[in-house]
Design a protein around this motif. Sequence first.
Motif, PDB file in Angstrom:
ATOM      1  N   SER A 284      -0.489   5.540   1.814  1.00 21.90           N
ATOM      2  CA  SER A 284      -0.257   4.140   2.175  1.00 21.90           C
ATOM      3  C   SER A 284       0.736   4.059   3.325  1.00 21.90           C
ATOM      4  O   SER A 284       1.473   5.013   3.608  1.00 21.90           O
TER       5      SER A 284
ATOM      6  N   TYR B  77       3.144   0.757   5.658  1.00 21.95           N
ATOM      7  CA  TYR B  77       3.694  -0.594   5.530  1.00 21.95           C
ATOM      8  C   TYR B  77       3.763  -1.231   6.906  1.00 21.95           C
ATOM      9  O   TYR B  77       3.700  -0.559   7.947  1.00 21.95           O
TER      10      TYR B  77
ATOM     11  N   PHE C 160       0.046  -1.154   2.215  1.00 26.67           N
ATOM     12  CA  PHE C 160      -1.398  -1.113   2.129  1.00 26.67           C
ATOM     13  C   PHE C 160      -1.937   0.272   2.466  1.00 26.67           C
ATOM     14  O   PHE C 160      -1.236   1.102   3.063  1.00 26.67           O
ATOM     15  N   THR C 161      -3.180   0.498   2.075  1.00 26.04           N
ATOM     16  CA  THR C 161      -3.903   1.699   2.448  1.00 26.04           C
ATOM     17  C   THR C 161      -4.771   1.340   3.635  1.00 26.04           C
ATOM     18  O   THR C 161      -5.595   0.435   3.541  1.00 26.04           O
TER      19      THR C 161
ATOM     20  N   ARG D 116       2.723  -2.551  -5.462  1.00 26.06           N
ATOM     21  CA  ARG D 116       1.443  -2.077  -4.965  1.00 26.06           C
ATOM     22  C   ARG D 116       1.124  -2.646  -3.582  1.00 26.06           C
ATOM     23  O   ARG D 116       0.544  -1.967  -2.751  1.00 26.06           O
ATOM     24  N   SER D 117       1.537  -3.901  -3.330  1.00 23.20           N
ATOM     25  CA  SER D 117       1.165  -4.527  -2.059  1.00 23.20           C
ATOM     26  C   SER D 117       2.320  -5.119  -1.267  1.00 23.20           C
ATOM     27  O   SER D 117       2.145  -5.456  -0.101  1.00 23.20           O
TER      28      SER D 117
END
Length: 160
Positions: free
Chosen positions: A96, A98, A156-157, A128-129
Amino acid sequence: MKVAHKTSDLLSHAALLSMSGLDFMRGILEGRIPGPPIAQTLGYRLSSVKEGYVSFHGVPEFNATNPMGTVHGGWYGTLLDSAMACAVMTRVPKGSIYTTLEYKISIIRPIPLGQEIVCEGVTDHAGRSTGVARGELRAVSDNTLYATGTTTCLIFTPAS
C-alpha cells in the motif's frame, strides 16, 4: 517548468510496494533510498524514524522568505506535511501507499532566519483506508513552539 530526474534517483514502483512504509522510511534515513528532492530545496532532512513517529531537522534561510523577508508559510506547511504524512507512512503495510488528503497548520509565531528547528509528526490513527496524524515545529535550542498541524491521509493499494 519540468524537472528532470535521473532514473537512479527514483525507486521503482515495484520496489516501493515490496516493503512496508516503516521499512521505506528507515531506508531514507539510512541513505539506502533517496529522500524527496523538496527536502534539499527547502533545507531540511529526515532525522528520526520509529513506528508512528518521524522527525525532520531544518534551518530556514533567505531563499524560504516571502516578500516581507519573513519565513514563508509554505515552509512551515511543507515541513509539517512531510512530518505528519511520513509518520502515517510508517504505519502503511507492504503493498500500500498513501497520499495527503488534507492538512491544516496553525502558525503561532515567526521563525527567525537561521533558527534550527525540529518538526515532529505522530500518527494518531492508521486504518485500512485513512491515517490521521499531528505535528509540531519547535526550536532545537529552547523548544519554542512555532507551528502545529493535523493531517488526514488516504491509504490505498495502487491499481496495477
